[in-house]
Motif scaffolding. Structure first.
Motif, PDB file in Angstrom:
ATOM      1  N   GLU A   1       4.621 -53.544   7.334  1.00  0.00           N
ATOM      2  CA  GLU A   1       4.980 -54.950   7.123  1.00  0.00           C
ATOM      3  C   GLU A   1       6.461 -55.098   6.778  1.00  0.00           C
ATOM      4  N   TYR A   2       6.996 -54.167   6.010  1.00  0.00           N
ATOM      5  CA  TYR A   2       8.423 -54.173   5.681  1.00  0.00           C
ATOM      6  C   TYR A   2       9.245 -54.084   6.972  1.00  0.00           C
ATOM      7  N   ALA A   3       8.883 -53.146   7.838  1.00  0.00           N
ATOM      8  CA  ALA A   3       9.579 -52.991   9.117  1.00  0.00           C
ATOM      9  C   ALA A   3       9.458 -54.256   9.957  1.00  0.00           C
ATOM     10  N   GLY A   4       8.265 -54.838   9.989  1.00  0.00           N
ATOM     11  CA  GLY A   4       8.064 -56.067  10.756  1.00  0.00           C
ATOM     12  C   GLY A   4       8.942 -57.198  10.265  1.00  0.00           C
ATOM     13  N   SER A   5       9.087 -57.314   8.957  1.00  0.00           N
ATOM     14  CA  SER A   5       9.953 -58.344   8.381  1.00  0.00           C
ATOM     15  C   SER A   5      11.411 -58.105   8.768  1.00  0.00           C
ATOM     16  N   MET A   6      11.853 -56.870   8.688  1.00  0.00           N
ATOM     17  CA  MET A   6      13.235 -56.552   9.080  1.00  0.00           C
ATOM     18  C   MET A   6      13.469 -56.877  10.548  1.00  0.00           C
ATOM     19  N   LEU A   7      12.542 -56.471  11.391  1.00  0.00           N
ATOM     20  CA  LEU A   7      12.710 -56.689  12.826  1.00  0.00           C
ATOM     21  C   LEU A   7      12.616 -58.167  13.194  1.00  0.00           C
TER      22      LEU A   7
ATOM     23  N   MET B   1       8.754 -48.954  -3.094  1.00  0.00           N
ATOM     24  CA  MET B   1       9.135 -48.655  -1.707  1.00  0.00           C
ATOM     25  C   MET B   1      10.503 -47.980  -1.730  1.00  0.00           C
ATOM     26  N   TYR B   2      10.654 -46.957  -0.909  1.00  0.00           N
ATOM     27  CA  TYR B   2      11.905 -46.217  -0.784  1.00  0.00           C
ATOM     28  C   TYR B   2      12.350 -46.298   0.665  1.00  0.00           C
ATOM     29  N   VAL B   3      13.623 -46.623   0.878  1.00  0.00           N
ATOM     30  CA  VAL B   3      14.146 -46.792   2.232  1.00  0.00           C
ATOM     31  C   VAL B   3      15.405 -45.950   2.381  1.00  0.00           C
ATOM     32  N   LYS B   4      15.429 -45.161   3.433  1.00  0.00           N
ATOM     33  CA  LYS B   4      16.594 -44.330   3.742  1.00  0.00           C
ATOM     34  C   LYS B   4      17.072 -44.742   5.125  1.00  0.00           C
ATOM     35  N   GLN B   5      18.386 -44.979   5.265  1.00  0.00           N
ATOM     36  CA  GLN B   5      18.959 -45.338   6.554  1.00  0.00           C
ATOM     37  C   GLN B   5      20.147 -44.438   6.860  1.00  0.00           C
ATOM     38  N   VAL B   6      20.310 -44.147   8.134  1.00  0.00           N
ATOM     39  CA  VAL B   6      21.512 -43.506   8.630  1.00  0.00           C
ATOM     40  C   VAL B   6      22.106 -44.482   9.630  1.00  0.00           C
ATOM     41  N   ALA B   7      23.347 -44.908   9.370  1.00  0.00           N
ATOM     42  CA  ALA B   7      23.979 -45.918  10.219  1.00  0.00           C
ATOM     43  C   ALA B   7      25.277 -45.382  10.808  1.00  0.00           C
TER      44      ALA B   7
ATOM     45  N   ALA C   1      11.163 -45.977   5.950  1.00  0.00           N
ATOM     46  CA  ALA C   1      10.636 -46.656   4.762  1.00  0.00           C
ATOM     47  C   ALA C   1       9.364 -45.933   4.330  1.00  0.00           C
ATOM     48  N   VAL C   2       9.310 -45.579   3.038  1.00  0.00           N
ATOM     49  CA  VAL C   2       8.191 -44.812   2.505  1.00  0.00           C
ATOM     50  C   VAL C   2       7.602 -45.557   1.318  1.00  0.00           C
ATOM     51  N   ALA C   3       6.282 -45.728   1.325  1.00  0.00           N
ATOM     52  CA  ALA C   3       5.588 -46.365   0.201  1.00  0.00           C
ATOM     53  C   ALA C   3       5.219 -45.286  -0.800  1.00  0.00           C
ATOM     54  N   GLY C   4       5.826 -45.347  -1.977  1.00  0.00           N
ATOM     55  CA  GLY C   4       5.432 -44.447  -3.051  1.00  0.00           C
ATOM     56  C   GLY C   4       4.167 -44.983  -3.708  1.00  0.00           C
ATOM     57  N   ASP C   5       3.842 -44.474  -4.876  1.00  0.00           N
ATOM     58  CA  ASP C   5       2.648 -44.947  -5.582  1.00  0.00           C
ATOM     59  C   ASP C   5       2.733 -46.441  -5.881  1.00  0.00           C
ATOM     60  N   ASP C   6       3.902 -46.920  -6.267  1.00  0.00           N
ATOM     61  CA  ASP C   6       4.105 -48.344  -6.578  1.00  0.00           C
ATOM     62  C   ASP C   6       5.317 -48.930  -5.872  1.00  0.00           C
TER      63      ASP C   6
ATOM     64  N   THR D   1       4.579 -44.938  12.861  1.00  0.00           N
ATOM     65  CA  THR D   1       3.984 -44.703  11.548  1.00  0.00           C
ATOM     66  C   THR D   1       3.844 -43.197  11.357  1.00  0.00           C
ATOM     67  N   LEU D   2       4.016 -42.753  10.125  1.00  0.00           N
ATOM     68  CA  LEU D   2       3.935 -41.331   9.824  1.00  0.00           C
ATOM     69  C   LEU D   2       3.658 -41.148   8.337  1.00  0.00           C
ATOM     70  N   LYS D   3       3.575 -39.934   7.912  1.00  0.00           N
ATOM     71  CA  LYS D   3       3.425 -39.581   6.498  1.00  0.00           C
ATOM     72  C   LYS D   3       4.660 -38.794   6.079  1.00  0.00           C
ATOM     73  N   VAL D   4       5.149 -39.076   4.889  1.00  0.00           N
ATOM     74  CA  VAL D   4       6.237 -38.314   4.282  1.00  0.00           C
ATOM     75  C   VAL D   4       5.708 -37.802   2.954  1.00  0.00           C
ATOM     76  N   SER D   5       5.557 -36.511   2.841  1.00  0.00           N
ATOM     77  CA  SER D   5       5.003 -35.890   1.629  1.00  0.00           C
ATOM     78  C   SER D   5       3.664 -36.522   1.241  1.00  0.00           C
ATOM     79  N   GLY D   6       2.880 -36.896   2.251  1.00  0.00           N
ATOM     80  CA  GLY D   6       1.567 -37.490   2.016  1.00  0.00           C
ATOM     81  C   GLY D   6       1.568 -38.988   1.818  1.00  0.00           C
ATOM     82  N   PHE D   7       2.731 -39.626   1.817  1.00  0.00           N
ATOM     83  CA  PHE D   7       2.841 -41.070   1.609  1.00  0.00           C
ATOM     84  C   PHE D   7       3.008 -41.787   2.948  1.00  0.00           C
ATOM     85  N   ASP D   8       2.448 -43.003   3.059  1.00  0.00           N
ATOM     86  CA  ASP D   8       2.605 -43.807   4.267  1.00  0.00           C
ATOM     87  C   ASP D   8       4.069 -44.153   4.473  1.00  0.00           C
ATOM     88  N   ALA D   9       4.507 -44.092   5.739  1.00  0.00           N
ATOM     89  CA  ALA D   9       5.901 -44.358   6.056  1.00  0.00           C
ATOM     90  C   ALA D   9       6.012 -44.899   7.482  1.00  0.00           C
ATOM     91  N   VAL D  10       7.168 -45.459   7.780  1.00  0.00           N
ATOM     92  CA  VAL D  10       7.505 -45.894   9.136  1.00  0.00           C
ATOM     93  C   VAL D  10       8.952 -45.509   9.416  1.00  0.00           C
TER      94      VAL D  10
END
Length: 139
Positions: free
Chosen positions: A40-46, A100-106, A93-98, A63-72
């Motif tokens: 949903e975060y990605a959808g909002s950005m797009l 959201m963490y976002v990493k970008q390379v621009a 974008a990775v959903a932690g327990d509570d 969609t993927l998993k990062v260290s077991g967490f949902d991510a896109v």
């Protein structure tokens, strides 16, 4: 940074957050996962992309998993920004327990195939650390 979000922008030596050719950004959003999934975060950005960058193109959201967490992850190419230059970015974008963490390379200007390959490899190496993690990058 404040109590609800933070951003860290890293650029090559000799460049600034205003004048850069490559930037790695790390963002943290407190409790955002209570309102949005990474998809949903990605959808909002797009959905806002045409306003921020007319003519931009985006890859399909993966969609993927990062260290077991949902991510896109996805890529955006903006042909002309407010700076008058092209910009491209890869976002993870990775959903932690509570939170959201976002990493970008621009990249500002025309990004090469080597730039895109570096960005993909860099983001593929991102891990999520939590208490008790045994990953070598978590301490």
């Amino acid at each position: 940074a404040n109590n609800n979000q933070s951003i860290r922008e890293e650029v090559p030596k000799g460049q600034t957050a205003q004048r850069w050719s490559k930037m790695v950004t790390t963002q943290w959003f407190r409790k955002l996962t209570e309102r949005l999934t990474p998809l949903e975060y990605a959808g909002s950005m797009l959905a806002n992309l045409p306003k921020s960058c007319p003519g931009a193109t985006a890859s399909p959201v993966q969609t993927l998993k990062v260290s077991g967490f949902d991510a896109v992850r996805f890529k955006v190419v903006c042909p002309n920004t407010a700076t008058g230059q092209a910009e491209s970015f890869f976002l993870l974008a990775v959903a932690g327990d509570d939170d959201m963490y976002v990493k970008q390379v621009a990249f500002r200007g025309e990004a090469s195939a080597e730039d895109f390959l570096w960005a993909r490899k860099f983001l593929a190496g991102v891990v999520m650390c939590k208490p008790g993690s045994t990953h070598m990058y978590c301490y």
